[in-house]
Scaffold this motif. Structure first.
Motif, PDB file in Angstrom:
ATOM      1  N   ARG A  18      -0.561  -3.084  10.973  1.00 14.15           N
ATOM      2  CA  ARG A  18      -0.161  -4.389  10.459  1.00 14.15           C
ATOM      3  C   ARG A  18      -1.203  -5.429  10.866  1.00 14.15           C
ATOM      4  O   ARG A  18      -1.933  -5.235  11.832  1.00 14.15           O
ATOM      5  CB  ARG A  18       1.213  -4.809  11.037  1.00 14.15           C
ATOM      6  CG  ARG A  18       2.375  -3.910  10.634  1.00 14.15           C
ATOM      7  CD  ARG A  18       2.693  -4.004   9.158  1.00 14.15           C
ATOM      8  NE  ARG A  18       3.840  -3.220   8.741  1.00 14.15           N
ATOM      9  CZ  ARG A  18       3.799  -1.947   8.366  1.00 14.15           C
ATOM     10  NH1 ARG A  18       2.665  -1.285   8.367  1.00 14.15           N
ATOM     11  NH2 ARG A  18       4.895  -1.320   7.970  1.00 14.15           N
TER      12      ARG A  18
ATOM     13  N   LEU B 183      -0.885   3.429   7.300  1.00 15.02           N
ATOM     14  CA  LEU B 183       0.338   2.774   6.809  1.00 15.02           C
ATOM     15  C   LEU B 183       1.150   2.130   7.937  1.00 15.02           C
ATOM     16  O   LEU B 183       2.027   1.314   7.683  1.00 15.02           O
ATOM     17  CB  LEU B 183       1.223   3.779   6.055  1.00 15.02           C
ATOM     18  CG  LEU B 183       0.824   4.149   4.627  1.00 15.02           C
ATOM     19  CD1 LEU B 183       1.821   5.099   4.017  1.00 15.02           C
ATOM     20  CD2 LEU B 183       0.668   2.921   3.741  1.00 15.02           C
TER      21      LEU B 183
ATOM     22  N   GLU C 232       0.865  -1.188   0.000  1.00 15.42           N
ATOM     23  CA  GLU C 232       0.000   0.000   0.000  1.00 15.42           C
ATOM     24  C   GLU C 232       0.900   1.236   0.000  1.00 15.42           C
ATOM     25  O   GLU C 232       1.677   1.393   0.943  1.00 15.42           O
ATOM     26  CB  GLU C 232      -0.872  -0.020   1.258  1.00 15.42           C
ATOM     27  CG  GLU C 232      -1.933   1.063   1.253  1.00 15.42           C
ATOM     28  CD  GLU C 232      -2.687   1.119   2.571  1.00 15.42           C
ATOM     29  OE1 GLU C 232      -2.671   0.160   3.347  1.00 15.42           O
ATOM     30  OE2 GLU C 232      -3.269   2.177   2.819  1.00 15.42           O
ATOM     31  N   PRO C 233       0.915   2.097  -0.977  1.00 13.71           N
ATOM     32  CA  PRO C 233       0.232   2.007  -2.269  1.00 13.71           C
ATOM     33  C   PRO C 233       0.783   0.866  -3.115  1.00 13.71           C
ATOM     34  O   PRO C 233       1.786   0.250  -2.733  1.00 13.71           O
ATOM     35  CB  PRO C 233       0.542   3.363  -2.895  1.00 13.71           C
ATOM     36  CG  PRO C 233       1.803   3.816  -2.266  1.00 13.71           C
ATOM     37  CD  PRO C 233       1.774   3.290  -0.874  1.00 13.71           C
TER      38      PRO C 233
ATOM     39  N   ARG D 135       6.876   6.341   1.150  1.00 12.78           N
ATOM     40  CA  ARG D 135       6.281   5.665   2.319  1.00 12.78           C
ATOM     41  C   ARG D 135       5.358   4.550   1.854  1.00 12.78           C
ATOM     42  O   ARG D 135       4.531   4.750   0.963  1.00 12.78           O
ATOM     43  CB  ARG D 135       5.463   6.653   3.155  1.00 12.78           C
ATOM     44  CG  ARG D 135       6.290   7.415   4.169  1.00 12.78           C
ATOM     45  CD  ARG D 135       5.392   8.098   5.167  1.00 12.78           C
ATOM     46  NE  ARG D 135       4.940   7.178   6.189  1.00 12.78           N
ATOM     47  CZ  ARG D 135       3.756   7.257   6.787  1.00 12.78           C
ATOM     48  NH1 ARG D 135       2.902   8.178   6.455  1.00 12.78           N
ATOM     49  NH2 ARG D 135       3.431   6.401   7.729  1.00 12.78           N
ATOM     50  N   ALA D 136       5.497   3.379   2.451  1.00  8.31           N
ATOM     51  CA  ALA D 136       4.672   2.244   2.023  1.00  8.31           C
ATOM     52  C   ALA D 136       4.514   1.245   3.156  1.00  8.31           C
ATOM     53  O   ALA D 136       5.232   1.310   4.164  1.00  8.31           O
ATOM     54  CB  ALA D 136       5.333   1.562   0.833  1.00  8.31           C
ATOM     55  N   ALA D 137       3.548   0.344   3.000  1.00  6.65           N
ATOM     56  CA  ALA D 137       3.381  -0.762   3.942  1.00  6.65           C
ATOM     57  C   ALA D 137       3.218  -2.033   3.134  1.00  6.65           C
ATOM     58  O   ALA D 137       2.500  -2.049   2.134  1.00  6.65           O
ATOM     59  CB  ALA D 137       2.156  -0.531   4.808  1.00  6.65           C
ATOM     60  N   VAL D 138       3.915  -3.077   3.557  1.00  8.87           N
ATOM     61  CA  VAL D 138       3.772  -4.378   2.897  1.00  8.87           C
ATOM     62  C   VAL D 138       3.032  -5.296   3.854  1.00  8.87           C
ATOM     63  O   VAL D 138       3.391  -5.405   5.020  1.00  8.87           O
ATOM     64  CB  VAL D 138       5.161  -4.963   2.532  1.00  8.87           C
ATOM     65  CG1 VAL D 138       5.038  -6.387   2.036  1.00  8.87           C
ATOM     66  CG2 VAL D 138       5.821  -4.100   1.464  1.00  8.87           C
TER      67      VAL D 138
END
Lengths: 110, 228
Positions: B174, B171, A14-15, A82-85
């Motif tokens: 989790r 963001l 995300e994104p 900036r991201a999240a996996v």
């Protein structure tokens, strides 16, 4: 020689980023957390990627699954952005992973 | 079936908190414990109705960062009845020693690189649960892991450990498996690691909801005559 059991973990970002970018970010994070020896024993491989959905299916040794989850969760930036996996699902075969992703209604992959 | 709980998310405004709750629902959480800003605290019932609509149960949390014993005791006396969860962020030994034993405290957070020596002597006094916020891990991985390893190795068998996200942004959130993987990597079994994001926080919430209800008289004593 004893066969090493594998697991397939599907990650999304995300994104949305390309599967190869997600894989590289997870791999770099794994290396940062567990070192080169850890990375080697995890035997990470990008098994399959879905460009449009931004999903990467990563293969790893069964023993290393919790470490792979943590490595994915530890990613905060991809390509300077900036991201999240996030891990979507996990299974012993790619076929089942695809099935589970479809059940989550993230695109029609099969 | 396990009900996953994110034990710490930071709510700054209604819109931001609703965004967090939607993401939590997507990630598979059943409940969330929100540390509301003073503005959000006033409109908490509105947020609760939004959360019901989304399908996530929410609870109020107060995070105290006391400078000393007196400061902590004052804050506890003033706020215990208004929040479902109270957490103490231990910046110094004096506050840590009091928070570790006070039954009004639900969880302790020992920050990465604490300014006090965290050894078996301190650990032996701890009765409350210890919380590991994932955002502390994201901020400084090495320091966090060093402290967390000490906590798990010294306290792992004695007290319950909770893993929360500590997020103020979607963001930073989790999934439950990812939060659990943090303690699993530090040596917990998968079951015990999942308990850190489900059963342990759930039991604290259940206990505190009883304490905050009108039926509660004292520890172990509940009034049952009102409902017949």
């Amino acid at each position: 020689m004893k066969r090493v059991k594998k697991r397939y973990v599907a990650f999304s970002s995300e994104p949305k980023f390309s599967p190869i970018e997600i894989f590289r970010a997870v791999q770099a994070s794994y290396r940062e957390l567990f070192g080169l020896t850890g990375l080697a024993s995890a035997d990470l491989k990008l098994a399959k990627g879905y460009q449009e959905e931004g999903i990467a299916i990563i293969r790893c040794a069964l023993k290393s699954v919790p470490r792979l989850f943590l490595a994915g969760a530890a990613v905060t930036k991809i390509g300077g952005e900036r991201a999240a996996v996030r891990a979507l699902t996990m299974s012993g075969t790619i076929k089942k992973v695809k099935k589970k992703i479809n059940a989550l209604k993230i695109g029609g992959l099969i | 079936m396990r009900r996953f709980i994110d034990f710490w998310v930071k709510g700054e405004s209604l819109e931001q908190a609703v965004g967090l709750l939607k993401k939590l629902k997507e990630l598979g959480f059943h409940s969330a414990v929100i540390e509301p800003s003073s503005d959000l605290l006033e409109g908490f019932e509105e947020l609760r109705s939004e959360a019901d609509r989304i399908g996530v149960k929410i609870y109020r949390k107060l995070v105290i960062e006391p400078s000393g014993r007196g400061d902590l005791l004052r804050a506890l006396r003033k706020n215990r009845g208004s929040f479902e969860v109270i957490t103490v962020l231990c910046r110094n030994l004096e506050a840590a020693l009091v928070a570790a034993r006070d039954s009004r405290v639900d969880s302790l957070i020992i920050p990465p690189n604490p300014e006090f020596r965290f050894d078996k002597g301190v650990a032996s006094l701890i009765k409350n649960s210890v919380e590991l916020p994932f955002n502390h891990f994201l901020e400084d991985k090495l320091s966090f892991l060093r402290t967390a390893l000490r906590i798990v190795s010294i306290l792992g068998r004695k007290v319950d450990i909770i893993v929360s996200s500590g997020a103020s942004d979607p963001l930073e959130l989790r999934g439950p498996m990812e939060l659990a993987s943090l303690v699993q990597v530090l040596g917990y079994s998968q079951e015990k690691a999942l308990d850190a994001v489900s059963k342990v926080p759930e039991s604290i919430l259940e206990e505190n909801l009883v304490k905050l209800s009108k039926r509660y008289v004292a520890r172990g004593v509940l009034r049952i005559d009102e409902e017949g």
